[in-house]
Design an enzyme around this catalytic site. Structure first.
Site, PDB file in Angstrom:
ATOM      1  N   THR A  77       9.242 -23.563 -36.760  1.00  0.00           N
ATOM      2  CA  THR A  77       9.739 -22.234 -37.097  1.00  0.00           C
ATOM      3  C   THR A  77      11.078 -21.939 -36.438  1.00  0.00           C
ATOM      4  O   THR A  77      11.933 -21.260 -37.006  1.00  0.00           O
ATOM      5  CB  THR A  77       8.695 -21.171 -36.661  1.00  0.00           C
ATOM      6  OG1 THR A  77       7.496 -21.429 -37.372  1.00  0.00           O
ATOM      7  CG2 THR A  77       9.171 -19.769 -36.940  1.00  0.00           C
ATOM      8  N   SER A 111       5.134 -28.258 -37.331  1.00  0.00           N
ATOM      9  CA  SER A 111       4.451 -29.085 -36.321  1.00  0.00           C
ATOM     10  C   SER A 111       3.063 -29.519 -36.756  1.00  0.00           C
ATOM     11  O   SER A 111       2.511 -30.473 -36.219  1.00  0.00           O
ATOM     12  CB  SER A 111       4.399 -28.365 -34.979  1.00  0.00           C
ATOM     13  OG  SER A 111       3.530 -27.267 -35.025  1.00  0.00           O
ATOM     14  N   ASP A 154       2.656 -24.343 -33.876  1.00  0.00           N
ATOM     15  CA  ASP A 154       1.252 -24.564 -34.265  1.00  0.00           C
ATOM     16  C   ASP A 154       0.582 -25.682 -33.474  1.00  0.00           C
ATOM     17  O   ASP A 154      -0.608 -25.606 -33.167  1.00  0.00           O
ATOM     18  CB  ASP A 154       1.153 -24.872 -35.766  1.00  0.00           C
ATOM     19  CG  ASP A 154       1.361 -23.620 -36.608  1.00  0.00           C
ATOM     20  OD1 ASP A 154       1.561 -22.533 -36.016  1.00  0.00           O
ATOM     21  OD2 ASP A 154       1.320 -23.723 -37.843  1.00  0.00           O
TER      22      ASP A 154
END
Ligand SMILES: *[C@@H]1O[C@H](CO)[C@@H](O)[C@H](O)[C@H]1NC(C)=O
Ligand SMILES: *[C@@H]1O[C@H](CO)[C@@H](O)[C@H](O)[C@H]1NC(C)=O
Ligand SMILES: *[C@@H]1O[C@H](CO)[C@@H](O)[C@H](O)[C@H]1NC(C)=O
Ligand SMILES: *[C@@H]1O[C@H](CO)[C@@H](O)[C@H](O)[C@H]1NC(C)=O
Ligand SMILES: *[C@@H]1O[C@H](CO)[C@@H](O)[C@H](O)[C@H]1NC(C)=O
Length: 383
Positions: free
Chosen positions: A62, A109, A145
């Site tokens: 992100t 991820s 994540d």
């Protein structure tokens, strides 16, 4: 009056405490960054050349995410922006370190493979460990994540004092109040601070510094998500400068493993426990090639009575089964005569990483049991 007493107490305490003076970095003459395939280098001049040398390894996520809408924080594309754009968005970085950037991957991820994780660990070791290491510190930009999985993996596989900081963002680069730039500057300043040495791998998000050994994502959406439940954070960023609550220390029982000869990490599955679960997926996991299984069991890692025979049948085939807890916090302590291995303080994803490392190093099932259970077990049996 009370305030005055407290103030003088505080002054008295601070007068006797060790002053917070940053030691300087050991200077390294050699600077050979050729094996790193650098894709970005910050501008250099006489001022910048005296700054610590920082390698930023970008993996996507992100923090490098992009959307056509500046209110989008759910449907953006992760891993769209390269390492140069990330650095150039934060000019303060140029006064923080001499920066080289390498794009190790550019993925969300959740798609970061074991092979990439292994590459990150080996590259970080090459960057900062050893007498002729070309960098003083490493920052890894990463999707949140699975950030804790890579960070924990680095914490148990990179064996030196140099700071390694893993950082991400909860909002994409295109969002209003994107958190990436502040988090990245926090990570860089944390990484180049000598106060960050000998603390293992660190995670910085949302003005907190935490130990990768304990830190985990605790909330799916908000900025305030990386925490170490029960253990707390190691420090904060104040005016984007690291402040540590305590001098360097390592978690009790922490051990670092040498994976320099490891070529791949064996597959290990995690199976979730719930009311009435019979854990029949354990069988499918092993049939599809898992070399080890982690159970995210209920409570302190408990397994159902119905599940035990199936689990025992895969253990009889030589597959280690390590119990963790879906609670994601607290201990799974060793118990007498259990066929399964007690995972201790690690949450399921960290237990999986640890089991992968032990399997990759060719440890026997008894050695794997000892690695997970002995430190806590021998502590408990003293009483
Ligand atoms: C750098 O690039 C060369 C040539 O493409 C490659 O052989 C090498 O493995 C790369 N090194 C890293 C660390 O990616
Ligand atoms: C290096 O560049 C920075 C930014 O342009 C500038 O502030 C600094 O004075 C320069 N240092 C030297 C020695 O030229
Ligand atoms: C890991 O790094 C090597 C170079 O050191 C590279 O050839 C390979 O493609 C990388 N693997 C992944 C999955 O990125
Ligand atoms: C870690 O480094 C220390 C100091 O260099 C060394 O004594 C130790 O054997 C290393 N541990 C591993 C697992 O490589
Ligand atoms: C453990 O196994 C031994 C030998 O089979 C048995 O005597 C003992 O009662 C068992 N202990 C527990 C706690 O089940």
């Amino acid at each position: 009056m009370l305030a005055n007493v407290l103030l003088s107490l505080a002054l008295a305490c601070s007068a006797s405490a060790a002053p917070l003076v940053a030691p300087s970095f050991p200077t390294v003459a050699k600077r050979d960054n050729s094996p790193f395939n650098i894709t970005y280098s910050s501008p250099r001049n006489a001022t910048y050349d005296s700054l610590p040398r920082l390698l930023i390894m970008a993996t996507g996520g992100t923090i490098a995410g992009s959307s056509t809408s500046n209110t989008d924080s759910t449907a953006y594309t992760a891993g769209a922006i390269g390492v140069a754009a990330l650095v150039e968005a934060v000019p303060e970085l140029l006064e923080t370190a001499q920066i080289d950037g390498v794009q190790v991957a550019n993925v969300g991820s959740n798609s970061l493979s074991d092979a990439i994780a292994l590459n990150i660990s080996k590259l970080a070791t090459k960057a900062v460990c050893g007498d002729d290491a070309p960098y003083d510190a490493v920052v890894i930009t990463h999707g949140t994540d699975t950030l804790e999985e890579t960070a924990f993996f680095l914490d148990i596989t990179v064996n030196c004092s140099a700071p390694i900081v893993v950082v991400g963002a909860m909002r994409p680069a295109t969002a209003i109040s994107a958190d990436g730039p502040n988090n990245l500057l926090s990570a860089a300043r944390t990484a180049v601070s000598p106060l960050s040495r000998d603390r293992g791998t660190l995670i910085t998000l949302n003005d907190r510094i935490c130990s990768a050994f304990f830190c985990q994502k605790t909330e799916a959406n908000t900025l305030d998500t990386f925490e170490s439940p029960e253990f707390g954070c190691l420090g904060h960023l104040l005016s984007v400068q690291p402040f540590y609550h305590y001098p360097p220390s390592m978690p009790t029982f922490k051990k670092v493993y040498d994976i320099s000869k490891v070529q791949s990490l064996p597959p290990v599955e995690i199976i979730y426990g719930f009311q009435g679960s019979d854990f029949h997926l354990v069988k499918s996991a092993v049939e599809s090639g898992a070399k080890g299984v982690v159970t995210a069991g209920t409570g302190a890692g408990s397994l159902s009575t119905a599940g035990q025979p199936l689990i025992d049948s895969v253990i009889a085939q030589g597959i280690p089964v390590v119990r963790s807890t879906k609670i994601n916090s607290g201990f799974v302590a060793p118990s007498t005569n259990a066929t399964t291995i007690a995972g201790g303080v690690f949450n399921p994803v960290k237990t999986r990483r640890m089991l992968q490392v032990l399997l990759a190093l060719g440890k026997t099932n008894d050695e794997i049991r000892a690695a997970f259970e002995e430190p806590l077990g021998s502590y408990l049996t003293q009483f």
